[in-house]
Design a protein around this motif. Structure first.
Motif, short mmCIF file in Angstrom:
data_model
loop_
_atom_site.label_atom_id
_atom_site.label_comp_id
_atom_site.label_asym_id
_atom_site.label_seq_id
_atom_site.Cartn_x
_atom_site.Cartn_y
_atom_site.Cartn_z
N UNK A 1 18.00 -22.24 -0.81
CA UNK A 1 17.20 -22.77 0.71
C UNK A 1 16.46 -24.01 0.73
N UNK A 2 16.69 -25.06 0.61
CA UNK A 2 15.79 -25.99 0.61
C UNK A 2 16.32 -27.00 2.16
N UNK A 3 16.43 -26.90 2.96
CA UNK A 3 16.65 -28.04 4.20
C UNK A 3 18.03 -28.32 4.55
N UNK A 4 17.79 -29.22 5.38
CA UNK A 4 19.29 -29.00 6.03
C UNK A 4 19.49 -31.16 6.06
N UNK A 5 18.57 -31.85 5.40
CA UNK A 5 18.48 -33.15 5.84
C UNK A 5 19.65 -33.21 3.97
N UNK A 6 20.12 -33.73 4.39
CA UNK A 6 22.02 -33.94 3.21
C UNK A 6 20.51 -33.87 1.73
N UNK A 7 19.82 -34.67 1.57
CA UNK A 7 18.79 -34.36 -0.62
C UNK A 7 19.06 -32.86 -0.26
N UNK A 8 18.23 -32.53 1.22
CA UNK A 8 17.28 -31.06 0.59
C UNK A 8 19.25 -30.00 0.83
N UNK A 9 19.78 -30.47 1.54
CA UNK A 9 20.95 -29.04 1.26
C UNK A 9 21.19 -29.68 0.39
N UNK A 10 22.32 -30.55 -0.70
CA UNK A 10 22.36 -31.32 -1.74
C UNK A 10 21.73 -29.61 -3.00
N UNK A 11 20.35 -29.20 -1.61
CA UNK A 11 19.97 -28.32 -3.69
C UNK A 11 19.86 -26.65 -2.71
N UNK A 12 21.25 -26.52 -2.17
CA UNK A 12 21.07 -25.69 -0.87
C UNK A 12 22.50 -25.16 -0.77
N UNK A 13 22.42 -23.40 -1.66
CA UNK A 13 23.14 -23.10 -1.68
C UNK A 13 23.46 -20.89 -0.42
N UNK A 14 22.47 -21.62 0.15
CA UNK A 14 22.75 -20.41 0.72
C UNK A 14 23.35 -19.83 1.06
#
Ligand SMILES: Cc1ncc(COP(=O)(O)O)c(C=O)c1O
Length: 417
Positions: free
Chosen positions: A125-138
């Protein structure tokens, strides 16, 4: 009358009006033991007097010293304090939230390396902004319905031994081999700017990264010449019983991201790297209206002083030992507890479901029973199957014991149906 958006989901039924140390007070005057710490934020406890005084004094002097327009002394003090705690870095860039700092780290990595791809980990989990969400698979809620997300992100398996059902060594060996396979098949080292990892998988289920895996990542970053980014948004500032989650392995990241516990609840985040790496970025590519505002920086400087002077990192380690031992003892008496893990005061209890209830439903039932008894906790994991306990770092021995008693009661109540 306006209503709260249904987009906002809340993990507890509490309407909080006042906070003090490890306690939140509701409008009816009832107090609740806060083992959420505002998702790992209130490191010095709610409204620590020294943090409050620093905020009040700074608010009277200068609230908005916009950092792309002027300098202000609190930012220098914060940068000094952070670099003393991260002596291998030396340069700090500030923003408001964890997500923003993750975006800053990605922007810096891509600019400095001149390469597009970022390797992130399954469950991260790296966040909810689109860039950070793109790194997120929690969990799907962060990504579903948002495609196309940012390109150039490749996911590698995270060493979540319990999920695989293997020993830690087997899991590390498998995950490092898969990472090498990804570098041979999916993102060439010459196209890879960085690997980003949380030292303890947070929202994805509270799973510490085994030291050997972290060492394996560092070795690959050095061999292939790309950056290691540590997302210490949740693990940093004493949460895991060391100042940084990375300190457990001794591995140093090229870019360290911090937020949450840094300013005891004021919105502040930062990335730290060497001056040379920062200089290889694109001047003027990073900034924002509010990031690094003087009041948040004053709160952070006071927070770091309190953490040092009150020995809160050591308290996190010893109270964490007490809490994890207590949770393991609960596991001997409550069969729904399948795995207890964590570092310092970042502890997760993975539960098992039964014929009629999923593990996520059991976590929810236990958490609601605990909340009724006066203990606030959070869920995490892809299906909410992990009950997480993250008290403020000021928690006392008696408060940990009380939290364990209330958890015990909650498990007993749920198993009695
Ligand atoms: C590891 C990690 N990175 C990034 C973020 C995003 O931080 P924020 O919610 O402040 O944007 C979080 C928040 O939970 C986090 O745990």
């Amino acid at each position: 009358m306006g209503t709260r958006s249904p987009l906002l989901l809340q993990a507890t039924p509490l309407n909080a009006v006042r906070g003090e140390g490890v306690w939140l007070h509701d409008a009816d005057g009832r107090r609740h033991l806060d083992f959420t710490a505002g998702i790992g934020v209130t490191s010095t406890g709610h409204c620590h007097p020294r943090v409050v005084a620093a905020i009040q004094a700074q608010a009277a002097d200068l609230i908005h010293g916009q950092v792309t327009t002027v300098m202000h002394p609190r930012l220098d003090e914060l940068s000094d304090a952070l670099c003393r705690l991260l002596p291998h870095t030396g340069s700090v860039f500030v923003s408001n939230s964890g997500s923003e700092a993750v975006e800053s780290a990605v922007r810096l990595a891509r600019h400095a390396m001149g390469r597009p791809n970022i390797i992130a980990f399954q469950g991260g989990f790296h966040g909810r902004s689109i860039g950070a969400a793109s790194l997120t698979t929690s969990k799907l809620a962060v990504r579903a319905g948002l495609q196309p997300l940012m390109g150039g992100v490749v996911f590698a398996p995270f060493p979540y031994a319990y999920r695989y059902g293997w020993s830690e060594d087997e899991t590390v060996e498998f995950c490092l081999a898969e990472l090498d396979y990804i570098l041979a098949t999916t993102t060439a080292p010459s196209e890879t700017a960085a690997i980003i990892i949380e030292p303890v998988l947070g929202e994805g289920g509270y799973v510490p990264v085994p030291d050997a895996f972290m060492a394996g990542l560092r070795e690959r970053c050095d061999r292939h010449d790309f950056l290691l980014i540590a997302d210490e948004v949740q693990t940093g500032v004493g949460r895991t019983g060391r100042m940084w989650g990375m300190d457990h392995s001794g591995v140093r990241a090229d870019v360290v991201i911090t937020a949450k516990g840094l300013a005891s609840g004021m919105p502040l985040s930062a990335i730290a790297a060497t001056p040379d790496l920062m200089a290889a970025g694109f001047p003027g590519s990073q900034g924002g209206t509010y990031g690094g505002n003087p009041v948040a920086c004053a709160a952070a400087v006071a927070t770091l002083q309190v953490i040092e002077e009150e020995g809160l990192v050591a308290n996190s380690a010893s109270r964490g030992d007490q809490l994890i031992a207590g949770c393991r003892e609960l596991a001997t008496r409550h069969g729904v507890i399948a795995d207890v893990r964590g570092r310092g005061l970042m502890i997760g209890l993975e539960l098992r479901g039964d014929r009629d209830h999923s593990a996520g439903e059991v976590v929810q039932a236990v958490r609601m029973a605990a909340a009724e008894a006066g203990l606030l906790t959070l869920p995490c994991g892809a299906s909410g199957q992990v009950l997480r306990v993250i008290p403020p770092l000021v928690v006392s021995e008696a408060e940990v014991s009380l939290g364990l008693e209330l958890l015990d009661e909650a498990f007993t109540k749920v198993s009695a149906g």
